[in-house]
Write a protein that holds these residues in place. Sequence first.
Motif, PDB file in Angstrom:
ATOM      1  N   ALA A 113       0.849  -1.201   0.000  1.00  0.00           N
ATOM      2  CA  ALA A 113       0.000   0.000   0.000  1.00  0.00           C
ATOM      3  C   ALA A 113       0.880   1.245   0.000  1.00  0.00           C
ATOM      4  CB  ALA A 113      -0.932   0.004   1.206  1.00  0.00           C
ATOM      5  N   ALA A 114       1.419   1.588  -1.171  1.00  0.00           N
ATOM      6  CA  ALA A 114       2.200   2.816  -1.311  1.00  0.00           C
ATOM      7  C   ALA A 114       1.235   3.995  -1.457  1.00  0.00           C
ATOM      8  CB  ALA A 114       3.112   2.730  -2.525  1.00  0.00           C
ATOM      9  N   VAL A 115       1.504   5.076  -0.734  1.00  0.00           N
ATOM     10  CA  VAL A 115       0.589   6.218  -0.699  1.00  0.00           C
ATOM     11  C   VAL A 115       1.294   7.458  -1.239  1.00  0.00           C
ATOM     12  CG1 VAL A 115      -0.851   7.684   0.778  1.00  0.00           C
ATOM     13  CG2 VAL A 115      -0.605   5.238   1.285  1.00  0.00           C
ATOM     14  N   SER A 121       9.580   2.475  -0.151  1.00  0.00           N
ATOM     15  CA  SER A 121      10.855   1.757  -0.230  1.00  0.00           C
ATOM     16  C   SER A 121      10.666   0.420  -0.935  1.00  0.00           C
ATOM     17  CB  SER A 121      11.430   1.520   1.171  1.00  0.00           C
ATOM     18  OG  SER A 121      11.718   2.742   1.818  1.00  0.00           O
ATOM     19  N   LEU A 122      11.552   0.128  -1.891  1.00  0.00           N
ATOM     20  CA  LEU A 122      11.593  -1.153  -2.578  1.00  0.00           C
ATOM     21  C   LEU A 122      12.930  -1.809  -2.253  1.00  0.00           C
ATOM     22  CD1 LEU A 122       9.894   0.962  -4.418  1.00  0.00           C
ATOM     23  CD2 LEU A 122      10.038  -0.803  -6.167  1.00  0.00           C
ATOM     24  N   ALA A 161       6.458   9.973  -2.816  1.00  0.00           N
ATOM     25  CA  ALA A 161       5.939   9.245  -3.974  1.00  0.00           C
ATOM     26  C   ALA A 161       4.880  10.070  -4.694  1.00  0.00           C
ATOM     27  CB  ALA A 161       5.344   7.915  -3.529  1.00  0.00           C
ATOM     28  N   ARG A 162       4.822   9.892  -6.018  1.00  0.00           N
ATOM     29  CA  ARG A 162       3.780  10.517  -6.833  1.00  0.00           C
ATOM     30  C   ARG A 162       2.980   9.419  -7.511  1.00  0.00           C
ATOM     31  NH1 ARG A 162       7.897  14.677  -9.490  1.00  0.00           N
ATOM     32  NH2 ARG A 162       7.941  13.045 -11.073  1.00  0.00           N
ATOM     33  N   ARG A 163       1.785   9.770  -7.960  1.00  0.00           N
ATOM     34  CA  ARG A 163       0.934   8.749  -8.579  1.00  0.00           C
ATOM     35  C   ARG A 163       1.549   8.190  -9.858  1.00  0.00           C
ATOM     36  NH1 ARG A 163      -4.354  12.324  -9.119  1.00  0.00           N
ATOM     37  NH2 ARG A 163      -3.577  12.862  -7.034  1.00  0.00           N
ATOM     38  N   SER A 185       4.965  -5.196  -9.689  1.00  0.00           N
ATOM     39  CA  SER A 185       4.196  -3.984  -9.985  1.00  0.00           C
ATOM     40  C   SER A 185       3.982  -3.181  -8.708  1.00  0.00           C
ATOM     41  CB  SER A 185       2.845  -4.341 -10.609  1.00  0.00           C
ATOM     42  OG  SER A 185       3.020  -4.874 -11.905  1.00  0.00           O
ATOM     43  N   LEU A 186       4.116  -1.867  -8.829  1.00  0.00           N
ATOM     44  CA  LEU A 186       3.888  -0.963  -7.701  1.00  0.00           C
ATOM     45  C   LEU A 186       2.641  -0.136  -7.980  1.00  0.00           C
ATOM     46  CD1 LEU A 186       4.890   0.423  -5.042  1.00  0.00           C
ATOM     47  CD2 LEU A 186       6.040   2.088  -6.519  1.00  0.00           C
TER      48      LEU A 186
END
Length: 313
Positions: A113-115, A121-122, A161-163, A185-186
Amino acid sequence: IPALVQVQTGSEIVFTVKVDAAVFSMSWAYQTGDTLALWTQSGTSDNSVPQFRGRLSISATQLQIGAAQLNDAGFYTVEVVPTSSTGLVKNSQSVELKVFDPVAGVSLTVPSAAVEQKNVSLSCTWTGGTEVTAQWKKDSTAITPDSRITISGGFLVINPARRDDAGEYSCTASNNVSAQTSTKSLTVYYSPKKCVGGGDVLVGQVVRLTCTSTSLPPATFSWESDGQPVSSGAQDSGVLSLQTFSTNESGRYVCTATNSVTRGTSTQSYNLAVVDVCFDGGEVAGIVIGAFLGLLIIVLLILFLVVFVRRRR
């Protein structure tokens, strides 16, 4: 012979010597000074250095070492003695051997759940390999670190992060003799923008209106828009999911809750604005500043032209 030979553990090491004259003898020595093997016109001999025992094979042009090990790495020297009839003198040359464990077990981990506007972080890990480096790509394009993106070996950090950071990420772990790639996939989640000047939803988006009521037995619900019935998608549902297609779907939406026993009703209403374009506060500020700077440049150009014309007179 080449100056450098690189192999992976378990493979065969082959040193090949190119000679231009008849050879009387050829000997190979390891960096410790130990003579490994000798070839002469009358036969071969193996000095059986413990490290290489049972793995050596020598011919007039090659030295072969089977099942390469990490500790086989180092410098090897070959000495060639021509036959006396050639009139040439003996000469020697060294070659460096590098041995690597092959890369294995590469795995890429991305957050579930990246916001947007948060730290993302990957991580890329591997279970085997020596002198391993990691290369990162997004949608098959190499990722270049910048003010938002930091890469440190097997770690990639995006902050904020950006969309448009959403996409397919790959990590390739490699060394000089092998490589493995893992791909994931992110998805970057983001909240709807608050439109300056009004607007609840952009054309093409789905809007959900929720209607609640306390009733026994539980109430049934119906929806209307400007006096016309609207299907909620689920019969008697208090949630209206509306896929918008045009700004004409703007209007007043009314939910009516009905008790099937008492026949009592209650209503809730929503004023929905569907817009073609939505700008948030930051975007509006950017547009205003850009317009102001453009106007300022035009004014300065006009002043410059006026001064220039007056001076010429």
